[in-house]
Enzyme design. Sequence first.
Site, PDB file in Angstrom:
ATOM      1  N   ALA A  11       2.867  -2.182   3.928  1.00  0.00           N
ATOM      2  CA  ALA A  11       2.212  -1.285   4.895  1.00  0.00           C
ATOM      3  C   ALA A  11       1.860  -2.064   6.592  1.00  0.00           C
ATOM      4  CB  ALA A  11       1.519  -0.576   5.108  1.00  0.00           C
ATOM      5  N   HIS A  43      -6.731   4.333   7.631  1.00  0.00           N
ATOM      6  CA  HIS A  43      -5.776   3.637   6.259  1.00  0.00           C
ATOM      7  C   HIS A  43      -4.927   5.240   4.931  1.00  0.00           C
ATOM      8  CE1 HIS A  43      -4.827   1.790   2.610  1.00  0.00           C
ATOM      9  NE2 HIS A  43      -6.088   2.519   1.857  1.00  0.00           N
ATOM     10  N   TYR A  57      -8.786  -9.914   2.634  1.00  0.00           N
ATOM     11  CA  TYR A  57      -9.840  -9.216   3.426  1.00  0.00           C
ATOM     12  C   TYR A  57     -10.823  -9.096   2.284  1.00  0.00           C
ATOM     13  CZ  TYR A  57      -7.433  -5.458   2.753  1.00  0.00           C
ATOM     14  OH  TYR A  57      -6.257  -4.688   1.927  1.00  0.00           O
ATOM     15  N   GLU A  58     -10.386  -8.772   1.251  1.00  0.00           N
ATOM     16  CA  GLU A  58     -10.941  -8.149  -0.298  1.00  0.00           C
ATOM     17  C   GLU A  58     -12.698  -9.037  -0.503  1.00  0.00           C
ATOM     18  OE1 GLU A  58      -9.143  -6.167  -2.872  1.00  0.00           O
ATOM     19  OE2 GLU A  58      -7.347  -7.039  -2.151  1.00  0.00           O
ATOM     20  N   HIS A 104      -4.043   0.319  -5.004  1.00  0.00           N
ATOM     21  CA  HIS A 104      -3.586  -0.329  -5.305  1.00  0.00           C
ATOM     22  C   HIS A 104      -4.596  -0.357  -6.729  1.00  0.00           C
ATOM     23  CE1 HIS A 104      -2.080  -3.155  -2.187  1.00  0.00           C
ATOM     24  NE2 HIS A 104      -3.290  -1.670  -1.618  1.00  0.00           N
ATOM     25  N   HIS A 162      -5.923  -9.265  -1.155  1.00  0.00           N
ATOM     26  CA  HIS A 162      -5.956  -9.409  -0.301  1.00  0.00           C
ATOM     27  C   HIS A 162      -6.654 -10.631   0.394  1.00  0.00           C
ATOM     28  CE1 HIS A 162      -4.175  -5.119  -0.767  1.00  0.00           C
ATOM     29  NE2 HIS A 162      -3.325  -5.978   0.275  1.00  0.00           N
ATOM     30  N   ASN A 181       2.719   3.556  11.569  1.00  0.00           N
ATOM     31  CA  ASN A 181       1.934   3.794  12.227  1.00  0.00           C
ATOM     32  C   ASN A 181       2.339   2.846  13.324  1.00  0.00           C
ATOM     33  OD1 ASN A 181      -0.314   1.890  10.692  1.00  0.00           O
ATOM     34  ND2 ASN A 181      -0.565   1.128  12.597  1.00  0.00           N
ATOM     35  N   MET A 230      -1.410  -6.920   7.009  1.00  0.00           N
ATOM     36  CA  MET A 230      -2.395  -7.569   6.032  1.00  0.00           C
ATOM     37  C   MET A 230      -2.367  -8.921   4.682  1.00  0.00           C
ATOM     38  SD  MET A 230      -5.487  -4.981   7.564  1.00  0.00           S
ATOM     39  CE  MET A 230      -5.615  -4.388   8.550  1.00  0.00           C
ATOM     40  N   SER A 231      -0.348  -9.211   4.672  1.00  0.00           N
ATOM     41  CA  SER A 231      -0.867  -9.628   3.475  1.00  0.00           C
ATOM     42  C   SER A 231       0.785 -10.133   3.884  1.00  0.00           C
ATOM     43  CB  SER A 231      -0.282  -8.362   2.767  1.00  0.00           C
ATOM     44  OG  SER A 231       1.188  -6.832   2.654  1.00  0.00           O
ATOM     45  N   SER A 291       0.905  -1.263   0.336  1.00  0.00           N
ATOM     46  CA  SER A 291      -0.341  -0.057  -0.238  1.00  0.00           C
ATOM     47  C   SER A 291       0.757   0.830  -0.314  1.00  0.00           C
ATOM     48  CB  SER A 291      -1.362   0.222   1.384  1.00  0.00           C
ATOM     49  OG  SER A 291      -1.965  -1.144   2.022  1.00  0.00           O
TER      50      SER A 291
END
Length: 250
Positions: free
Chosen positions: A94, A221, A66-67, A42, A64, A209, A185-186, A12
């Site tokens: 990220a 985000h 989560y998609e 993306h 991902h 962060n 998340m990846s 990201s």
Amino acid sequence: MSGKQTGIVLGSGLGLLAEAVEVEREVAFADAGLPVSTVPGHAGRFVFGKLGGAAVVLMQGRVHLYEGYSPQQVTAGVRWLAANGVSQIILTNAAGSLNPHFAPGSWMLLTDHLNLTSASPLLGPEFVDLTAAYDPRWRAGIRAVAAAQGIELHEGVYAGVRGPHYETPAEIRMLRRLGVDAVGMSTVLETIQARALGLRVAGFSCITNWAAGIAPSALDHHEVLAVSRHAAQAMVRLLLACGDWSPDAG
Ligand code: HPA
């Protein structure tokens, strides 16, 4: 295909890396039979070209879990890269920091990971060894270049979670106890797929962060994207300084 190309999967906000590449050709995910991401920040394409002296194939716009994509869809890009001449792969992401020394804006080289997605891209009896999933010799070479360039580069353990929600402070306290330095998340499924195909793997987390509960502010985000866009400049300098990532180079 030469088999000496380096695949670079962009996380990201790291699309800036594509601007440093002398582009030879592009292949849209749709033309490669790959799913297209729905996340802002993306794009969905492979970019073949030169980065410094090195032949690279960028993958811009990974999808991902989560998609709603399956572990096999999430890792289709890695299989496509391997089938198209890539022998080693740099996975970027990220991530939120759990380590008080790893401040937002800095980079972490992955030494290892925790796959907390409860998923695997592998089907059937493929008992892949992940003892040195993130190549120790390659890491040593990257560390040396970063030190010579004065680029701050931490090393640590990445936890890959499913998301898309950020973690709770209690989950972050648990992860700290488990030895995690950064969470995102990846990456973890792609690493497993890449090792199963015999690719050499390096992983970088762009620390965007403080993880939940570590700093008082809420997670956003857009802030993640803003920090990674800025930090991408250091990654461009590092990759350019690394020159030719020949698969046999330290
Ligand atoms: N948690 C999970 N994924 C992330 C984070 C985070 O704090 N920051 C960027 N991706």
